[in-house]
Scaffold this motif. Structure first.
Motif, PDB file in Angstrom:
ATOM      1  N   ASP A  19       0.831  -1.213   0.000  1.00  0.00           N
ATOM      2  CA  ASP A  19       0.000   0.000   0.000  1.00  0.00           C
ATOM      3  C   ASP A  19       0.863   1.259   0.000  1.00  0.00           C
ATOM      4  OD1 ASP A  19      -2.297  -1.472  -0.019  1.00  0.00           O
ATOM      5  OD2 ASP A  19      -2.685  -1.303   2.137  1.00  0.00           O
ATOM      6  N   LYS A  20       1.952   1.217   0.754  1.00  0.00           N
ATOM      7  CA  LYS A  20       2.870   2.370   0.814  1.00  0.00           C
ATOM      8  C   LYS A  20       3.477   2.629  -0.560  1.00  0.00           C
ATOM      9  CE  LYS A  20       3.316   3.568   5.323  1.00  0.00           C
ATOM     10  NZ  LYS A  20       3.146   4.942   5.842  1.00  0.00           N
ATOM     11  N   VAL A  21       3.893   1.566  -1.227  1.00  0.00           N
ATOM     12  CA  VAL A  21       4.505   1.697  -2.556  1.00  0.00           C
ATOM     13  C   VAL A  21       3.501   2.311  -3.530  1.00  0.00           C
ATOM     14  CG1 VAL A  21       5.435   0.442  -4.542  1.00  0.00           C
ATOM     15  CG2 VAL A  21       6.136  -0.197  -2.221  1.00  0.00           C
ATOM     16  N   THR A  22       2.256   1.816  -3.475  1.00  0.00           N
ATOM     17  CA  THR A  22       1.203   2.323  -4.369  1.00  0.00           C
ATOM     18  C   THR A  22       0.961   3.808  -4.146  1.00  0.00           C
ATOM     19  OG1 THR A  22       0.125   0.146  -4.411  1.00  0.00           O
ATOM     20  CG2 THR A  22      -1.209   2.052  -5.057  1.00  0.00           C
ATOM     21  N   LYS A  23       0.869   4.211  -2.891  1.00  0.00           N
ATOM     22  CA  LYS A  23       0.617   5.613  -2.566  1.00  0.00           C
ATOM     23  C   LYS A  23       1.771   6.511  -3.023  1.00  0.00           C
ATOM     24  CE  LYS A  23      -2.473   4.819   1.360  1.00  0.00           C
ATOM     25  NZ  LYS A  23      -2.651   4.908   2.825  1.00  0.00           N
ATOM     26  N   LEU A  24       3.008   6.024  -2.833  1.00  0.00           N
ATOM     27  CA  LEU A  24       4.174   6.810  -3.268  1.00  0.00           C
ATOM     28  C   LEU A  24       4.177   6.985  -4.785  1.00  0.00           C
ATOM     29  CD1 LEU A  24       7.006   5.355  -0.969  1.00  0.00           C
ATOM     30  CD2 LEU A  24       6.073   7.671  -0.912  1.00  0.00           C
ATOM     31  N   LYS A  25       3.804   5.938  -5.499  1.00  0.00           N
ATOM     32  CA  LYS A  25       3.770   6.021  -6.966  1.00  0.00           C
ATOM     33  C   LYS A  25       2.668   6.973  -7.431  1.00  0.00           C
ATOM     34  CE  LYS A  25       5.781   1.524  -8.083  1.00  0.00           C
ATOM     35  NZ  LYS A  25       5.557   0.177  -8.676  1.00  0.00           N
ATOM     36  N   GLU A  26       1.507   6.907  -6.739  1.00  0.00           N
ATOM     37  CA  GLU A  26       0.398   7.802  -7.100  1.00  0.00           C
ATOM     38  C   GLU A  26       0.772   9.254  -6.836  1.00  0.00           C
ATOM     39  OE1 GLU A  26      -2.805   6.339  -4.740  1.00  0.00           O
ATOM     40  OE2 GLU A  26      -3.319   4.703  -6.129  1.00  0.00           O
ATOM     41  N   GLN A  27       1.445   9.470  -5.719  1.00  0.00           N
ATOM     42  CA  GLN A  27       1.874  10.828  -5.368  1.00  0.00           C
ATOM     43  C   GLN A  27       2.896  11.353  -6.373  1.00  0.00           C
ATOM     44  OE1 GLN A  27       3.377  11.150  -1.379  1.00  0.00           O
ATOM     45  NE2 GLN A  27       4.083  13.247  -1.656  1.00  0.00           N
ATOM     46  N   ALA A  28       3.825  10.480  -6.771  1.00  0.00           N
ATOM     47  CA  ALA A  28       4.871  10.876  -7.732  1.00  0.00           C
ATOM     48  C   ALA A  28       4.271  11.203  -9.091  1.00  0.00           C
ATOM     49  CB  ALA A  28       5.899   9.763  -7.855  1.00  0.00           C
ATOM     50  N   ALA A  29       3.203  10.484  -9.452  1.00  0.00           N
ATOM     51  CA  ALA A  29       2.572  10.691 -10.757  1.00  0.00           C
ATOM     52  C   ALA A  29       1.920  12.063 -10.852  1.00  0.00           C
ATOM     53  CB  ALA A  29       1.534   9.603 -11.001  1.00  0.00           C
ATOM     54  N   LYS A  30       1.515  12.613  -9.699  1.00  0.00           N
ATOM     55  CA  LYS A  30       0.845  13.918  -9.683  1.00  0.00           C
ATOM     56  C   LYS A  30       1.843  15.079  -9.688  1.00  0.00           C
ATOM     57  CE  LYS A  30      -3.046  12.081  -7.003  1.00  0.00           C
ATOM     58  NZ  LYS A  30      -3.747  12.136  -5.691  1.00  0.00           N
ATOM     59  N   GLU A  31       3.108  14.774  -9.363  1.00  0.00           N
ATOM     60  CA  GLU A  31       4.118  15.825  -9.242  1.00  0.00           C
ATOM     61  C   GLU A  31       4.885  15.974 -10.557  1.00  0.00           C
ATOM     62  OE1 GLU A  31       6.472  14.584  -5.969  1.00  0.00           O
ATOM     63  OE2 GLU A  31       4.953  15.079  -4.454  1.00  0.00           O
ATOM     64  N   PRO A  32       5.381  17.196 -10.833  1.00  0.00           N
ATOM     65  CA  PRO A  32       6.170  17.414 -12.063  1.00  0.00           C
ATOM     66  C   PRO A  32       7.450  16.588 -12.056  1.00  0.00           C
ATOM     67  CG  PRO A  32       6.299  19.322 -10.593  1.00  0.00           C
ATOM     68  CD  PRO A  32       5.243  18.433 -10.026  1.00  0.00           C
ATOM     69  N   LYS A  33       7.802  16.066 -13.229  1.00  0.00           N
ATOM     70  CA  LYS A  33       8.993  15.220 -13.346  1.00  0.00           C
ATOM     71  C   LYS A  33      10.264  16.077 -13.425  1.00  0.00           C
ATOM     72  CE  LYS A  33       6.772  11.229 -13.815  1.00  0.00           C
ATOM     73  NZ  LYS A  33       5.442  11.745 -13.493  1.00  0.00           N
ATOM     74  N   ASP A  34      11.310  15.597 -12.775  1.00  0.00           N
ATOM     75  CA  ASP A  34      12.628  16.223 -12.894  1.00  0.00           C
ATOM     76  C   ASP A  34      13.680  15.120 -12.904  1.00  0.00           C
ATOM     77  OD1 ASP A  34      12.986  15.380 -10.256  1.00  0.00           O
ATOM     78  OD2 ASP A  34      12.343  17.307  -9.434  1.00  0.00           O
ATOM     79  N   GLU A  35      14.933  15.517 -13.000  1.00  0.00           N
ATOM     80  CA  GLU A  35      16.017  14.525 -13.100  1.00  0.00           C
ATOM     81  C   GLU A  35      16.086  13.631 -11.865  1.00  0.00           C
ATOM     82  OE1 GLU A  35      18.113  13.682 -15.581  1.00  0.00           O
ATOM     83  OE2 GLU A  35      16.876  14.997 -16.819  1.00  0.00           O
TER      84      GLU A  35
END
Length: 418
Positions: A26-42
């Motif tokens: 569940d933690k991994v899923t939430k982190l991935k969902e959160q990352a998907a909403k944030e702008p990508k950088d290096e």
């Protein structure tokens, strides 16, 4: 999440229990969902979601253990020590050791432990030698009137550029740099290869950085320096008289006697410092360790053992490292060989912290920086580089602790002057 807390003694606790795999997922899923909403950088490309999730789960486990054991968070010492991590069928099993601050009775009379000593008095000869040494060091460098090949002990003015694998490296070049040949200011082998150089000569100097060199990216690597000699310089000391004293002290009414009195105080302080380091300090440490008795935090002791093992193996060859990694018994024996010293170090640190607090002794950051600057000057190092090394390697707390200890011991010794 299932958590139990076992009390080992008055300050040490074992937190054990399990965390279901589903919690980690569940933690991994939430982190991935959160990352998907944030702008990508290096930086986001290098994110390890599983590792970050495991870190969060471990922290949640510790927090649950602290709550279960009714432990005061502000009294928790250091980082929890992971004793066991085991992947089971549907969960992860953790076993972690934590400790709270021990009770140290600072109300007992401890000042009787201070050894007596006789304050040294600087001899006229020692003062004279110190002034002559100072005058020589302060003298300006001037070019030799007659050119000659470089000899050991000469101050050479050089340009140099360092290369590793035919590429220049940061901090590896300088122009019109003064180096005293034979002073061991540079890495081993560099200065010896300057001997015999003539004015204007350019020479390749091949050396290897020590394996324990402070910069990890250079440690153990072979380097080529292209060196050019400009000239050799010498220092001619000024005449030591009233005029010299006025210049040094920046006082128009100063005399040579005034300067001698100041240097006498410096020589006395240096001699007292030698007595303190070689005789008084070891006696105070031994007496304090015997005077106080309390339980030590096991996790902190283990972490200190780790640090001492790293220090002891720093100069090991690759084969030596491999032999200790492959032989668990040998590695355990190495750890046990430093356990007593580690226990004494932690006990002493806790005693100093408690007594310093009682006596209102504190060390500010600027005092640490000033002390490091003095250390660098006395050992011929760059003060800024030494400070950066301490900051980058998390050594500032250790340096502060050392200064606090010396302040406390000085306070103790102040009551027993003979």
């Amino acid at each position: 999440m299932k958590v139990t807390v076992e009390k080992v003694d008055d300050i040490n606790f074992i937190i054990s229990g399990t965390v279901e795999n589903s919690v980690l997922e569940d933690k991994v899923t939430k982190l991935k969902e959160q990352a998907a909403k944030e702008p990508k950088d290096e930086e986001s490309k290098d994110v390890n979601f599983e590792q970050d999730a495991a870190g969060q789960v471990f922290k949640d486990f510790i927090d649950a253990g602290i709550k279960e054991g009714n432990l005061a968070v502000e009294n928790i010492l250091g980082q929890p020590g992971l004793k066991k991590y085991e992947q089971q069928d549907n969960c992860i099993y953790f076993e972690v050791e934590v400790a709270v601050s021990p009770e140290i009775n600072v109300d007992i009379d401890y000042k009787d432990i201070a050894p007596t000593y006789t304050k040294p008095t600087a001899s006229p000869e020692a003062v004279e030698a110190k002034i002559v040494e100072f005058a020589q060091k302060q003298a300006p460098f001037t070019k030799l009137e007659k050119a000659k090949p470089v000899e050991n002990g000469d101050v050479a003015v050089i340009d140099f550029t360092g290369f590793i694998d035919d590429k220049p490296f940061e901090g590896g070049s300088a122009e019109k740099f003064n180096i005293k040949v034979g002073s061991k200011q540079f890495i081993p082998g560099f200065e010896e290869q300057l001997v015999g150089m003539e004015y204007g000569e350019e020479r390749d100097v091949i050396v290897s950085f020590p394996k324990d060199y402070s910069a990890d990216d250079l440690a153990g690597k072979e380097a080529k320096f292209i060196v050019k000699l400009h000239e050799i310089q010498e220092q001619k000391a000024e005449k030591i008289d009233d005029a010299f004293a006025q210049k040094v002290l920046q006082k128009p009414d100063a005399t040579l006697d005034t300067l001698k009195k100041q240097f006498a105080e410096q020589v006395t302080a240096e001699e007292l410092s030698q007595i303190y380091m070689s005789d008084l300090k070891p006696k105070i440490v031994k007496a304090l360790l015997e005077k106080f008795d309390f339980t030590l935090p096991n996790n902190i002791v283990e972490q200190e053992i780790d640090a001492k093992v790293r220090e002891k193996t720093r100069g090991f060859s690759e084969e030596q490292h491999k032999s200790y990694m492959e032989d668990k018994g040998k590695f355990k024996e190495l750890r046990e060989s430093v356990r007593d010293d580690a226990r004494k170090s932690i006990k002493m640190a806790l005693i100093v912290e408690a007594l310093a607090k009682k006596e209102g002794i504190d060390v500010h950051e600027q005092e640490v920086i000033a002390a490091l600057g003095y250390q660098a000057t006395m050992t011929g190092q760059d003060p800024q580089a030494l400070l950066k090394y301490y900051q980058d390697n998390n050594l500032m707390t250790s340096a502060k602790m050392g200064l606090t200890e010396d302040k406390l011991f000085g306070h103790i010794l102040g009551f027993h002057k003979a």
